[in-house]
Each structure stands twice: as C-alpha cells, then as structure tokens.
Motif scaffolding. Sequence first.
Motif, PDB file in Angstrom:
ATOM      1  N   TRP A   1       1.006  -1.368  -0.060  1.00 17.91           N
ATOM      2  CA  TRP A   1      -0.040   0.019  -0.017  1.00 17.91           C
ATOM      3  C   TRP A   1       0.814   1.256   0.179  1.00 17.91           C
ATOM      4  CZ3 TRP A   1      -0.509   3.819   3.912  1.00 17.91           C
ATOM      5  CH2 TRP A   1      -1.575   4.732   3.727  1.00 17.91           C
ATOM      6  N   PHE A   2       1.804   1.270   0.635  1.00 16.03           N
ATOM      7  CA  PHE A   2       2.856   2.379   0.856  1.00 16.03           C
ATOM      8  C   PHE A   2       3.474   2.574  -0.301  1.00 16.03           C
ATOM      9  CE2 PHE A   2       6.469   4.849   2.275  1.00 16.03           C
ATOM     10  CZ  PHE A   2       5.900   5.844   3.073  1.00 16.03           C
ATOM     11  N   ASP A   3       4.089   1.419  -0.760  1.00 18.50           N
ATOM     12  CA  ASP A   3       4.980   1.653  -2.086  1.00 18.50           C
ATOM     13  C   ASP A   3       4.076   2.071  -3.282  1.00 18.50           C
ATOM     14  OD1 ASP A   3       7.638   1.501  -2.905  1.00 18.50           O
ATOM     15  OD2 ASP A   3       7.281  -0.505  -3.665  1.00 18.50           O
ATOM     16  N   ASP A   4       2.729   1.870  -3.222  1.00 16.98           N
ATOM     17  CA  ASP A   4       1.898   2.217  -4.279  1.00 16.98           C
ATOM     18  C   ASP A   4       1.464   3.499  -3.897  1.00 16.98           C
ATOM     19  OD1 ASP A   4       2.100  -0.207  -5.829  1.00 16.98           O
ATOM     20  OD2 ASP A   4       0.286  -1.029  -4.775  1.00 16.98           O
ATOM     21  N   GLY A   5       1.920   4.225  -3.213  1.00 17.66           N
ATOM     22  CA  GLY A   5       1.840   5.892  -2.959  1.00 17.66           C
ATOM     23  C   GLY A   5       0.748   5.946  -1.819  1.00 17.66           C
ATOM     24  N   GLY A   6       0.138   5.149  -1.354  1.00 18.66           N
ATOM     25  CA  GLY A   6      -0.887   5.179   0.002  1.00 18.66           C
ATOM     26  C   GLY A   6      -0.178   5.949   1.100  1.00 18.66           C
ATOM     27  N   ARG A   7      -0.822   7.081   1.515  1.00 16.07           N
ATOM     28  CA  ARG A   7      -0.493   7.895   2.388  1.00 16.07           C
ATOM     29  C   ARG A   7      -1.424   8.349   3.316  1.00 16.07           C
ATOM     30  NH1 ARG A   7       3.557   6.071   0.192  1.00 16.07           N
ATOM     31  NH2 ARG A   7       5.574   7.232  -0.149  1.00 16.07           N
ATOM     32  N   ALA A   8      -1.319   8.954   4.470  1.00 10.11           N
ATOM     33  CA  ALA A   8      -2.425   9.353   4.975  1.00 10.11           C
ATOM     34  C   ALA A   8      -2.755  10.894   4.618  1.00 10.11           C
ATOM     35  CB  ALA A   8      -2.043   9.676   6.789  1.00 10.11           C
ATOM     36  N   PRO A   9      -3.870  11.081   4.605  1.00  8.19           N
ATOM     37  CA  PRO A   9      -4.163  12.617   4.455  1.00  8.19           C
ATOM     38  C   PRO A   9      -3.400  13.594   5.453  1.00  8.19           C
ATOM     39  CG  PRO A   9      -6.409  11.309   5.022  1.00  8.19           C
ATOM     40  CD  PRO A   9      -5.088  10.791   5.096  1.00  8.19           C
ATOM     41  N   ASP A  10      -3.377  14.754   4.823  1.00  6.75           N
ATOM     42  CA  ASP A  10      -2.528  15.757   5.683  1.00  6.75           C
ATOM     43  C   ASP A  10      -3.476  16.054   7.064  1.00  6.75           C
ATOM     44  OD1 ASP A  10      -0.509  16.219   3.708  1.00  6.75           O
ATOM     45  OD2 ASP A  10      -1.409  18.038   2.968  1.00  6.75           O
ATOM     46  N   GLY A  11      -2.738  16.206   8.074  1.00  5.55           N
ATOM     47  CA  GLY A  11      -3.397  16.524   9.178  1.00  5.55           C
ATOM     48  C   GLY A  11      -3.961  14.960   9.843  1.00  5.55           C
ATOM     49  N   TYR A  12      -3.763  14.002   9.302  1.00  7.73           N
ATOM     50  CA  TYR A  12      -4.313  12.758   9.889  1.00  7.73           C
ATOM     51  C   TYR A  12      -3.489  12.378  11.365  1.00  7.73           C
ATOM     52  CZ  TYR A  12      -6.338   8.117  10.629  1.00  7.73           C
ATOM     53  OH  TYR A  12      -6.969   7.037  10.753  1.00  7.73           O
ATOM     54  N   GLY A  13      -4.173  12.345  12.239  1.00  9.50           N
ATOM     55  CA  GLY A  13      -3.674  12.159  13.608  1.00  9.50           C
ATOM     56  C   GLY A  13      -2.883  10.930  13.905  1.00  9.50           C
ATOM     57  N   GLY A  14      -1.852  10.892  14.467  1.00 13.74           N
ATOM     58  CA  GLY A  14      -0.985   9.808  15.077  1.00 13.74           C
ATOM     59  C   GLY A  14      -1.628   9.138  16.354  1.00 13.74           C
ATOM     60  N   MET A  15      -0.699   8.733  16.985  1.00 14.48           N
ATOM     61  CA  MET A  15      -1.082   8.083  18.422  1.00 14.48           C
ATOM     62  C   MET A  15      -0.391   9.134  19.521  1.00 14.48           C
ATOM     63  SD  MET A  15      -2.857   5.242  18.588  1.00 14.48           S
ATOM     64  CE  MET A  15      -2.360   3.860  19.372  1.00 14.48           C
ATOM     65  N   ASP A  16      -1.058   9.383  20.391  1.00 16.45           N
ATOM     66  CA  ASP A  16      -0.426  10.167  21.723  1.00 16.45           C
ATOM     67  C   ASP A  16       0.343   9.281  22.468  1.00 16.45           C
ATOM     68  OD1 ASP A  16      -1.519  12.578  20.854  1.00 16.45           O
ATOM     69  OD2 ASP A  16      -3.318  12.384  21.897  1.00 16.45           O
ATOM     70  N   HIS A  17       1.730   9.180  22.377  1.00 19.49           N
ATOM     71  CA  HIS A  17       2.539   8.174  23.285  1.00 19.49           C
ATOM     72  C   HIS A  17       2.772   8.908  24.507  1.00 19.49           C
ATOM     73  CE1 HIS A  17       2.739   5.177  20.310  1.00 19.49           C
ATOM     74  NE2 HIS A  17       2.917   6.098  19.322  1.00 19.49           N
ATOM     75  N   VAL A  18       2.738   8.378  25.424  1.00 19.35           N
ATOM     76  CA  VAL A  18       3.248   9.063  26.701  1.00 19.35           C
ATOM     77  C   VAL A  18       4.507   8.230  27.091  1.00 19.35           C
ATOM     78  CG1 VAL A  18       2.827   9.272  29.198  1.00 19.35           C
ATOM     79  CG2 VAL A  18       0.865   9.365  27.442  1.00 19.35           C
ATOM     80  N   GLU A  19       5.563   9.326  27.298  1.00 14.24           N
ATOM     81  CA  GLU A  19       6.779   8.564  27.741  1.00 14.24           C
ATOM     82  C   GLU A  19       7.222   9.405  29.239  1.00 14.24           C
ATOM     83  OE1 GLU A  19      10.372   9.033  25.150  1.00 14.24           O
ATOM     84  OE2 GLU A  19       9.135   8.923  23.347  1.00 14.24           O
ATOM     85  N   GLU A  20       7.222   8.286  29.929  1.00 15.93           N
ATOM     86  CA  GLU A  20       7.615   8.549  31.450  1.00 15.93           C
ATOM     87  C   GLU A  20       8.658   7.754  31.972  1.00 15.93           C
ATOM     88  OE1 GLU A  20       4.948   7.586  35.673  1.00 15.93           O
ATOM     89  OE2 GLU A  20       3.827   8.723  33.884  1.00 15.93           O
ATOM     90  N   ALA A  21       9.696   8.420  32.209  1.00 17.14           N
ATOM     91  CA  ALA A  21      10.917   8.001  32.924  1.00 17.14           C
ATOM     92  C   ALA A  21      11.494   6.834  32.193  1.00 17.14           C
ATOM     93  CB  ALA A  21      10.727   7.644  34.391  1.00 17.14           C
ATOM     94  N   PRO A  22      11.898   6.793  30.946  1.00 14.77           N
ATOM     95  CA  PRO A  22      12.312   5.610  30.187  1.00 14.77           C
ATOM     96  C   PRO A  22      13.505   5.253  30.652  1.00 14.77           C
ATOM     97  CG  PRO A  22      12.308   7.700  28.670  1.00 14.77           C
ATOM     98  CD  PRO A  22      11.472   7.922  29.974  1.00 14.77           C
ATOM     99  N   GLU A  23      14.400   6.267  31.262  1.00 15.23           N
ATOM    100  CA  GLU A  23      15.708   5.893  31.827  1.00 15.23           C
ATOM    101  C   GLU A  23      15.604   5.017  33.102  1.00 15.23           C
ATOM    102  OE1 GLU A  23      14.118   9.511  33.627  1.00 15.23           O
ATOM    103  OE2 GLU A  23      14.157   9.102  31.530  1.00 15.23           O
ATOM    104  N   ASP A  24      14.401   4.810  33.579  1.00 17.97           N
ATOM    105  CA  ASP A  24      14.381   4.142  34.780  1.00 17.97           C
ATOM    106  C   ASP A  24      14.076   2.465  34.390  1.00 17.97           C
ATOM    107  OD1 ASP A  24      14.369   6.398  36.279  1.00 17.97           O
ATOM    108  OD2 ASP A  24      12.351   6.294  36.678  1.00 17.97           O
ATOM    109  N   LEU A  25      13.911   2.101  33.098  1.00 18.06           N
ATOM    110  CA  LEU A  25      14.129   0.853  32.646  1.00 18.06           C
ATOM    111  C   LEU A  25      15.263   0.280  32.794  1.00 18.06           C
ATOM    112  CD1 LEU A  25      11.706   1.245  29.574  1.00 18.06           C
ATOM    113  CD2 LEU A  25      11.021   0.130  31.920  1.00 18.06           C
ATOM    114  N   PRO A  26      15.472  -0.969  33.227  1.00 16.99           N
ATOM    115  CA  PRO A  26      16.568  -1.809  33.048  1.00 16.99           C
ATOM    116  C   PRO A  26      17.293  -1.951  31.785  1.00 16.99           C
ATOM    117  CG  PRO A  26      14.927  -3.099  33.930  1.00 16.99           C
ATOM    118  CD  PRO A  26      14.301  -1.951  33.682  1.00 16.99           C
ATOM    119  N   ASP A  27      18.598  -2.117  31.419  1.00 17.75           N
ATOM    120  CA  ASP A  27      19.000  -2.226  30.216  1.00 17.75           C
ATOM    121  C   ASP A  27      18.605  -3.564  29.619  1.00 17.75           C
ATOM    122  OD1 ASP A  27      20.038   0.083  30.090  1.00 17.75           O
ATOM    123  OD2 ASP A  27      22.171  -0.552  30.894  1.00 17.75           O
TER     124      ASP A  27
END
Length: 190
Positions: free
Chosen positions: A114-140
């Motif tokens: 789909w993407f390779d055939d030129g499929g794209r989201a319309p301008d202004g199409y919203g993505g996801m709201d990701h919440v990042e909270e203390a990623p540095e606190d995760l163990p390696d």
Amino acid sequence: MGKVSIGLRGWRFDEDDVFTDAGGWKPLEEIPKEPRHRLVRLQVVMNKPCDACYLIHGEENKRQCRVASIVYGEPLDEVLLCDEHEADFLYWFRERGGASIAGEETFRDAFHEWFDDGGRAPDGYGGMDHVEEAPEDLPDLRDPEDLYEDEDLLADERPDFDGDGTVGDDDDGDDAEDDFDLDLDREYPT
C-alpha cells in the motif's frame, strides 16, 4: 503495575510479566511466551530503519532513512516506523483495511505494498499520543543471543544502522577504491 513500552513505542508489556518486584528483568523462562517473543524481537529490530523510509529511499540511499521508533504488528511480521510515518500506518490500519489482516503473515507485506503504491495518510491525519514517562528508569535489555535460541526470532532481513544513526554499511558507492590494495613493503615505480 501498568503497561509499558520497552525500546520502541507500540508494543506494550504488562510490567508484572517482565519485571521483578525489585524492578529488574525477570528470568526469560518466567516471562510468558507472547511477551517473551516480543521482548526478544524488540532487541533484534531496535535501531533498524523505518520500513516506510526504506521503501522511499531503497538500498542505494538507505543512509537517508530514519531510525524506527515505533513497532506495530506481530513478532516476525512487525512494521517498524519513524515518527513521521506513523500516521501513514495508522491511516492504512484504520481506514484502508489493515485491521482486517492484523495477526496474519501478510500484514507487513500488505502495508509495504500500500505504501509503495503511493498510499499515504491525508494531511493532518492524527497519529497516536504516546506517553513517555521515565524511560531511563527501565533496566538495560540483555543481548538477545544470550537469552534465546529461536533462530526465527533472532533473524531480520532489514539493513542495520551505522553507529551515527544512519542506515548503511560504510560503502560510499565508489567500489574502485575498495578494490585497491596498497602493499607498503613493495617498491613502486616513481
């Protein structure tokens, strides 16, 4: 405990499934199968290029790709995306039938087509709201080869990134120089 993304946004893990009460990693054999597979796959696909960028730039210009920051789909058929292309994927998934094939082996290929055939989201199409909270606190994360022996989960056909955050192998496209070996012990005509 709640849900947490590890390494890349998209896949979410129940903290109780992957972490001990002390906040470290549970032994791999104690992690349930599905989150264990996702965790191992994450370690393989982290620092790989965005699939959409790679479709745009191809092998010859892969250094122009952005590092994936998001993963969707199932292990071994996951789609890797940068922030810029997440809206395109979500549009395909929500509005162009992607949700109907979620979990199938054709999932990634269908998005790529789909993407390779030129499929794209319309301008202004919203993505996801990701919440990042203390990623540095995760163990390696531990090295996946040290944790898991399933060759399928450890294999990935995507190109690797160089240390500077770009995709590629140090090939500058000039193969003539690469074929030249200079023997410093030999006398050359002047």
